[in-house]
Write an enzyme that holds these catalytic residues in place. Structure first.
Site, PDB file in Angstrom:
ATOM      1  N   ARG A  46     -42.152   2.619 -26.734  1.00  0.00           N
ATOM      2  CA  ARG A  46     -42.825   1.241 -27.261  1.00  0.00           C
ATOM      3  C   ARG A  46     -43.643   1.747 -28.460  1.00  0.00           C
ATOM      4  O   ARG A  46     -43.710   1.014 -29.556  1.00  0.00           O
ATOM      5  CB  ARG A  46     -44.014   0.786 -26.116  1.00  0.00           C
ATOM      6  CG  ARG A  46     -44.826  -0.321 -26.610  1.00  0.00           C
ATOM      7  CD  ARG A  46     -45.663  -0.978 -25.527  1.00  0.00           C
ATOM      8  NE  ARG A  46     -45.962  -0.427 -24.349  1.00  0.00           N
ATOM      9  CZ  ARG A  46     -47.001   0.564 -24.359  1.00  0.00           C
ATOM     10  NH1 ARG A  46     -47.832   0.576 -25.273  1.00  0.00           N
ATOM     11  NH2 ARG A  46     -47.264   1.141 -23.061  1.00  0.00           N
ATOM     12  N   TYR A  98     -40.744 -22.983 -41.348  1.00  0.00           N
ATOM     13  CA  TYR A  98     -39.898 -22.719 -40.082  1.00  0.00           C
ATOM     14  C   TYR A  98     -40.716 -23.510 -39.069  1.00  0.00           C
ATOM     15  O   TYR A  98     -41.760 -23.156 -38.694  1.00  0.00           O
ATOM     16  CB  TYR A  98     -39.416 -21.436 -39.801  1.00  0.00           C
ATOM     17  CG  TYR A  98     -38.904 -21.157 -38.518  1.00  0.00           C
ATOM     18  CD1 TYR A  98     -37.730 -21.964 -38.189  1.00  0.00           C
ATOM     19  CD2 TYR A  98     -39.352 -20.174 -37.468  1.00  0.00           C
ATOM     20  CE1 TYR A  98     -37.076 -21.705 -36.896  1.00  0.00           C
ATOM     21  CE2 TYR A  98     -38.808 -20.158 -36.379  1.00  0.00           C
ATOM     22  CZ  TYR A  98     -37.749 -20.896 -36.067  1.00  0.00           C
ATOM     23  OH  TYR A  98     -37.125 -20.927 -34.600  1.00  0.00           O
ATOM     24  N   ASP A 170     -42.993 -15.025 -45.564  1.00  0.00           N
ATOM     25  CA  ASP A 170     -41.403 -14.910 -44.743  1.00  0.00           C
ATOM     26  C   ASP A 170     -40.547 -14.999 -45.838  1.00  0.00           C
ATOM     27  O   ASP A 170     -40.392 -15.814 -46.390  1.00  0.00           O
ATOM     28  CB  ASP A 170     -41.465 -16.252 -43.865  1.00  0.00           C
ATOM     29  CG  ASP A 170     -40.408 -16.237 -42.893  1.00  0.00           C
ATOM     30  OD1 ASP A 170     -39.518 -15.645 -43.263  1.00  0.00           O
ATOM     31  OD2 ASP A 170     -40.468 -17.059 -41.902  1.00  0.00           O
ATOM     32  N   LYS A 195     -31.388 -12.844 -38.915  1.00  0.00           N
ATOM     33  CA  LYS A 195     -30.654 -13.622 -40.067  1.00  0.00           C
ATOM     34  C   LYS A 195     -29.794 -12.651 -40.738  1.00  0.00           C
ATOM     35  O   LYS A 195     -28.877 -11.826 -40.545  1.00  0.00           O
ATOM     36  CB  LYS A 195     -31.603 -14.385 -40.527  1.00  0.00           C
ATOM     37  CG  LYS A 195     -32.697 -15.347 -39.725  1.00  0.00           C
ATOM     38  CD  LYS A 195     -31.733 -16.373 -38.998  1.00  0.00           C
ATOM     39  CE  LYS A 195     -32.462 -17.247 -38.041  1.00  0.00           C
ATOM     40  NZ  LYS A 195     -33.462 -16.879 -37.498  1.00  0.00           N
TER      41      LYS A 195
END
Ligand SMILES: Cc1ncc(COP(=O)(O)O)c(C=O)c1O
Length: 380
Positions: A46, A98, A170, A195
């Protein structure tokens, strides 16, 4: 090193044990200490993992940043970023973006007592008027999903700096191959690596990149504290995808531009929203801050929902699916699919109409893609 070389080599070194040329998938939760007071370089996945570190360093290099962080999804990256803000803080967010980001801000972040104003950031006076002393961050997306509006990165970064406000962008649609917000003074870049960076529609992932030491420290702390990191297998796949980012983006860009020109001449099309077209109202800005346009854009068919539905239901190569940025072409109806989480009035105010269609143009043969659309248009 230049971009194409960095995309293949940055953050990656032959494996110390066996010399593997490709970064191994360190599929382990924990790492053996060499002694109680002699910890290994990574102690728990982690907090850090060698496969993830290779990806983080590679993405940081591509964006021109010092610090990169890889998350389980794009939304995990955003959630971690917005966790920096608390009660009394004020965020300014572009009003066309988005749908999932809109949902996170309105349904989760606002509930923590953070004030969020959605503003059309193409209007710099509106931005200046919305800034108040509590404003901590301006969140941008350019080009916007799905309307392909652009925001002036340099001007917004300058205004924000005058007021000591953090800017975050973004950059999912362009990828660092076509646009590097940090070069224009933006503080933090965010990606849905799902993406273009991965490019093969086989994982979900996210990233944050910054040059700022303090923001880097805060994000590193939150990633570990919140446990929003990406797993090693997904990091390996994104790292592999990035090796072909430059060649894929060139193909996406060429195919999408050709289809956009073809649609512009189609009498059944009302408007094509693509920043590479001279008809796009912000074409000059596109040429200033983007080196290309990527593969995703939108258009409106003449008519309404029925015409749009008939078109998206009759393509064969273009799969009817949400997401974008993979090698295969996709088509979707933002009103009912990607942006359905936005209230109707917010969709309408942003300009998302029933006849709007978004395509993610893949890297198939352009003649096959145009034939597919040509056939689907016979049903409209
Ligand atoms: C522009 C943009 N930002 C963020 C996201 C969210 O990323 P993810 O689906 O990886 O959580 C998406 C997803 O479609 C997107 O298109």
């Amino acid at each position: 090193m230049r971009f194409k070389t960095l995309s293949i080599h940055a953050g990656q070194h032959p494996d110390a044990t066996y010399g593997a040329v490709i970064t191994p998938i360190y599929q382990t939760s924990t790492f053996a200490f060499r002694g109680a007071d002699n910890p290994p370089p990574f102690d728990y996945s982690r907090s850090g993992n060698p496969t993830r570190k290779a990806l983080e360093d590679c993405i940081a290099a591509l964006e021109g940043g010092k610090y990169g962080f890889a998350f389980g999804t794009g939304m995990a990256a955003e959630t971690t970023f917005f966790a920096m803000y608390g009660p009394g803080d004020h965020l300014i967010v572009h009003d066309d973006l988005y749908g999932g980001t809109y949902r996170l801000l309105t349904k989760v972040i606002r509930q923590k007592g953070v004030a969020v104003d959605f503003v059309n950031l193409r209007d710099l006076d509106a931005l200046r008027k919305t800034i108040r002393k509590e404003t901590k961050c301006i969140w941008l997306e350019t080009p916007t999903n799905p309307l392909m509006n652009l925001l002036d990165l340099e001007s917004i970064a300058r205004i924000a700096k005058q007021h000591g406000i953090v800017t975050a962008c973004d950059n999912t649609f362009c990828s660092p191959y076509f646009q590097r917000p940090l070069d224009f003074g933006i503080d933090v870049v965010m990606h849905s690596t799902t993406k273009y960076l991965n490019g093969h529609s086989d994982i979900v992932g996210g990233a944050l990149i910054t040059n700022d030491d303090d923001l880097g420290k805060q994000i590193a702390f939150l990633l570990n504290a919140m446990g929003t990191c990406a797993g090693p297998m997904d990091c390996f796949l994104v790292l592999r995808g990035i090796k072909t980012l430059a060649v894929r983006m060139e193909e996406h860009n060429a195919n999408a531009l050709e289809i956009a020109h073809w649609l512009e001449k189609n009498p059944k099309v009302e408007i094509v929203l693509h920043p590479g077209l001279e008809s796009h109202p912000q074409h000059a800005l596109a040429k200033k801050q983007m080196k290309g346009y990527g593969g995703t854009f939108s258009f409106k068919v003449k008519g309404g929902r029925d015409e749009a539905f008939r078109l998206v239901s009759n393509t064969k190569l273009f799969q009817l699916a949400i997401s974008l940025g993979g090698v295969e072409s996709l088509i979707e109806h933002p009103w009912t699919m990607t942006h359905s989480s936005m209230p109707e009035d917010a969709r309408a105010a942003a300009g998302i109409t029933h006849n709007l269609i978004r395509v993610s143009v893949g890297i198939e043969d352009i003649a096959d893609l145009i034939e597919d659309l040509e056939h689907a248009f016979t049903h409209v």
